[in-house]
Design an enzyme around this catalytic site. Structure first.
Site, short mmCIF file in Angstrom:
data_model
loop_
_atom_site.label_atom_id
_atom_site.label_comp_id
_atom_site.label_asym_id
_atom_site.label_seq_id
_atom_site.Cartn_x
_atom_site.Cartn_y
_atom_site.Cartn_z
N TYR A 197 10.96 -3.33 -1.51
CA TYR A 197 10.29 -2.67 -2.57
C TYR A 197 10.55 -2.13 -3.60
CZ TYR A 197 12.37 1.45 -0.58
OH TYR A 197 13.03 2.43 0.51
N GLU A 198 9.38 -1.79 -5.02
CA GLU A 198 9.69 -1.20 -5.41
C GLU A 198 9.91 -2.77 -6.62
OE1 GLU A 198 8.65 1.53 -6.22
OE2 GLU A 198 9.06 1.19 -8.30
N GLY A 199 9.09 -3.75 -6.28
CA GLY A 199 9.54 -5.10 -6.71
C GLY A 199 10.21 -6.04 -6.29
#
Lengths: 546, 546
Positions: free
Chosen positions: B409-411
């Site tokens: 997550y978050e890239g």
């Protein structure tokens, strides 16, 4: 690539031609795809449970087990005298890989039985063999291994289970065993436990250990399950994965057991079983890795992404990097597992000690690298899925949770590495150097074909030779501190050799490009691994005090 | 070690002396240990669930949240004008690490709010700020980020959520969002969603995206939660871990939203939030790694083993090897996270663009290496436990299952690496080379102290410089194929620099021995990582066809 052609050239395995093997494997593949793979999620969602002291297995597992048994896949390598097909272990290894990739939790059951069959074939009395082997080979009964106790994990010699002679040739077994995979089930007529215990007058440590066969139901005069034995499943563990496989705490309360092998010689028999199981567990890692790779590739092909040139996420260089690493490592790990299986078959068929010595070196590498690859590839499989990989419904996470145990059980991978740099170097490195020589001799033969790759592979094997010599010169603490990186470096070199072989056979193909990827991108790791192996311990225990 | 002394030397952070910071951190540590850590297992065993459209959180999480809020730990770096303490981000980073190690699932809630506060501080109108910020900073309300849609994951530009002006300055938001962490809870008075959407006349791709604040309850004239907005939680995901954190599928059905920033300029505001969150997620990895390390060390000390000289499994060289790798990498990852936090604080306090450029380079490294370290260390923590590591009751497996999402997550970490070799090299490498220069200049200063380690660290940084130059000369596909190993090599070099600094400060200590371990055993990996980074793509997409 692993020289299988030598196996059917022996008298013992003359029937196992490549043609026959291919036919056998495609039958097994069909069963894995149609019967076992659909059970994979069931094991996770409907875990094995204990109900009133009885293990209830996951939905469909009983039918799946029946299909495995009916296909003859419980123990295809068992001797024909035991009712087996007498096929080479190499064939069983391939079948085990496919079964592991399809449904690891269920496959663990026959894997345990396979080890028991091999231990009984080698060490049991003729009476025990005649009674148990046919039922184990057909899958009518299942087998388990009982080593670990709460205070005796990797340190098997600390076990305290007691075995008291009953005076009639049997023994009364009393003690608690933990981590017993498939300690019970609801689909075989009997469950036969191989239990390590200690006679009343036995010495301390591993030299005072004996091995006993302790069935759940004592066979009656017709060899059918008779009286309930005094043993029970106390509880099942709640595990990170492999929920379909009941991991039991077993209690033996004066259960009747029969000695396998000589008194106080249990470790030797156990090692037969463990060596078989170590290859088997390594292959579990490879099977899950292959399953996770296929699963991730299918997702990558199907996951649309407008901006990419291929229209799916395969258009992303980093997704291809992950998939290429996965594919290249599955191939490397598989080649090591099969090299080991061939060495074991050749040792058995020819009695040649050099094959046995090679198998000795390859066993810890196949176990540790196979399972590390299983974990690493399954984790990359999660990553390829992006956010979907973390959601259980896709199945990517289950591969990782299931396979995570394989680097722990059957001797942790640290134990494997210590075996490699300890016991397996006690010959002064003879077997290791012989293996490196054979790799280098092959590379010499093909260096004209793909010089760039051959040169890199040769240099890596030379660095491995140097690291081996450095380890041999070290004291044991420094050597053990470098054991794990040394084993990984060894696997990288063996993998390069396998990739090189297929690249030479299939020039200018995807195969050669994958070999190039492996040798130019993944093999270089061996250098830093060798550096780690050679650096020694560096950090003493007292530095960890808070 | 990370040069924090420069931060309180600025006017903005003059109050944040090292003494103050230490007092703040020991308060936070107390809360983490006493309140949050006991909730860790609750989140796993009693997952957040959806009941009649309402999220019910794990037992004790409401009380835990209240303790975080009352301590002022929701957003210690929020501006004093917003009701925050105005502390440096470096301090929040330390607090976030401790909270993550104590209970990651709960910590994710304030982390999301922190990002929202920063986005609103930078981009929202004064009215929105006045209404929302005080309630977010105190934790009375919570914030979320809504980017992903089923067809738009890493490719944010493909999103299709619609935002239609209502004519009164508000917008009607309609669409479905997935993977919304803490999309609802039962312990804050309101949940404020930052939602990316598209105006009716917006262009395609990321340039047509706007950002909206969409509260669960529309504030009434007193700023208190009023009418229920037209949005709902459709379902929660079943995840591999982080069960205490509800991951929501959200449906917006004409919900009232307020524009944040300018129309079609949503990505810029979102990047503010994402950059904050990237450091925050990297720090989650570090926190879990520290937690898993402490947990494994405690087990190793307590696990008796008669044969070992220390009486416990710390007597095994391979157990010490694992613990040393864990400890050394936690330190390396933490130093990178704090270097980034200091750079962000200095950029904010001084407006100096070189600090911002340094922060730009460090952001993807801190995120990816922090989370990779979290996963790797948690996995080693399982391994140190042996069989017990696979049993859920010990908690070792939960660290691994929980932290596994952080590399996604978050890239994803692949996206982070592409950011590093793409956007962050668009200056021709200026910021990267400046960072390498500063590392080398430090090494030059101390090379007389510990020549062997200084030389190895210097050589590694020089190899990183060469690899950077090689990447700059490549086309984008080859560069992206090498992105992940390049990022890892970069982290190794930064970690060596940090270890060297503390080793010089504490000669002949456990600290120096750990630095030696890191530099002689772990840093060598940089060489094979650089080789991988320079090798290019090698395997085209068509090679993966079956």
């Amino acid at each position: 690539m692993v020289g299988y052609e030598r196996v059917p050239a022996t008298e013992r395995f003359a029937d196992a031609s490549l043609e026959t093997v291919e036919a056998v494997l495609s039958e097994a593949a069909k069963m894995c795809e149609e019967v076992m793979a659909p059970l994979q999620r069931n094991g996770d969602l409907d875990p094995a449970r204990l109900e009133n002291g009885v293990v209830r297995t996951s939905e469909g597992f009983a039918e799946g087990y029946r299909a495995i048994a009916e296909g003859g896949w419980i123990a295809a390598s068992a001797e024909e005298a035991s009712g087996g097909m007498g096929l080479p272990l190499t064939v069983t290894t391939c079948v085990n890989e496919m079964m592991s990739g399809a449904c690891l939790a269920l496959q663990l059951n026959p894997l345990m039985t396979q080890g028991q069959i091999e231990a009984l074939e080698h060490h049991a009395s003729d009476e025990l063999k005649a009674l148990y082997l046919p039922k184990l080979v057909t899958g009518e009964w299942a087998g388990t291994m009982n080593l670990t106790e709460p205070q005796a994990g990797s340190d098997v010699g600390a076990l305290s289970t007691k075995a008291v002679p009953n005076g009639d040739g049997t023994y009364a077994i009393t003690g608690q065993k933990i981590y017993i995979s498939w300690g019970d089930n609801d689909f075989t007529g009997n469950v036969c436990h191989l239990v390590l215990g200690r006679l009343p007058d036995a010495g301390p440590g591993t030299k005072g250990i004996s091995l006993f066969l302790v069935p759940k139901f004592v066979p009656d005069e017709n060899g059918e399950p008779g009286a309930r034995n005094d043993l029970r499943v106390v509880s099942l563990e709640h595990k990170m994965g492999l929920h379909g496989s009941p991991t039991c705490v077993m209690s033996y309360e004066g259960a009747t057991g029969w000695l396998v092998g000589a008194e106080n010689d249990g470790m030797r028999a156990m090692f037969t079983m463990m060596n078989n199981a170590r290859l088997g567990v390594g292959v579990q890692g490879i099977g899950v890795a292959e399953g996770a790779y296929q699963h991730a590739l299918a997702y990558a092909e199907e996951r649309k992404q407008g901006k990419s040139e291929t229209g799916n996420i395969l258009g992303h260089a980093d997704v291809r990097r992950m998939l290429a690493e996965m594919k290249a490592d599955v191939f490397a790990a598989r080649s090591i597992g099969l090299m080991l299986a061939v060495a074991l078959d050749m040792a058995r068929a020819t009695g040649d000690k050099s094959w046995a010595a090679r198998a000795g070196v390859l066993t810890p590498i196949a176990k540790a690298f196979g399972t590390d690859t299983g974990i690493e590839v399954a984790s990359k499989g999660v990553q390829v899925h992006g956010g979907m990989g973390y959601i259980e419904e896709t199945g990517a996470a289950q591969y990782l949770r299931d396979v995570r145990v394989t680097s722990i059980y059957e001797g942790t991978n640290g134990i494997q590495a210590m075996d490699l740099v300890g016991r397996k170097l006690m010959d002064g490195g003879e077997a290791v150097f012989a293996l490196i020589d054979s790799i280098q001799s092959y590379i010499e033969d093909v260096k004209g074909d793909i010089p760039e790759l051959a040169e890199a592979a040769w240099q890596a094997s030379e660095n491995l030779r140097d690291a081996t010599e450095a380890l041999l010169a070290m004291d044991v603490a420094d050597r053990f501190a470098g054991a794990v990186p040394y084993l990984k470096a060894f696997a990288r070199v063996l993998g390069a050799n396998a990739h090189l072989r297929v690249a030479c056979a299939e020039r200018n193909s995807a195969t050669e490009r994958l070999a190039r990827f492996y040798i130019l991108r993944m093999l270089p790791e061996h250098a830093s691994l060798c550096a780690q192996a050679r650096a020694g311990a560096l950090v003493p225990a007292e530095d960890f005090a808070a």
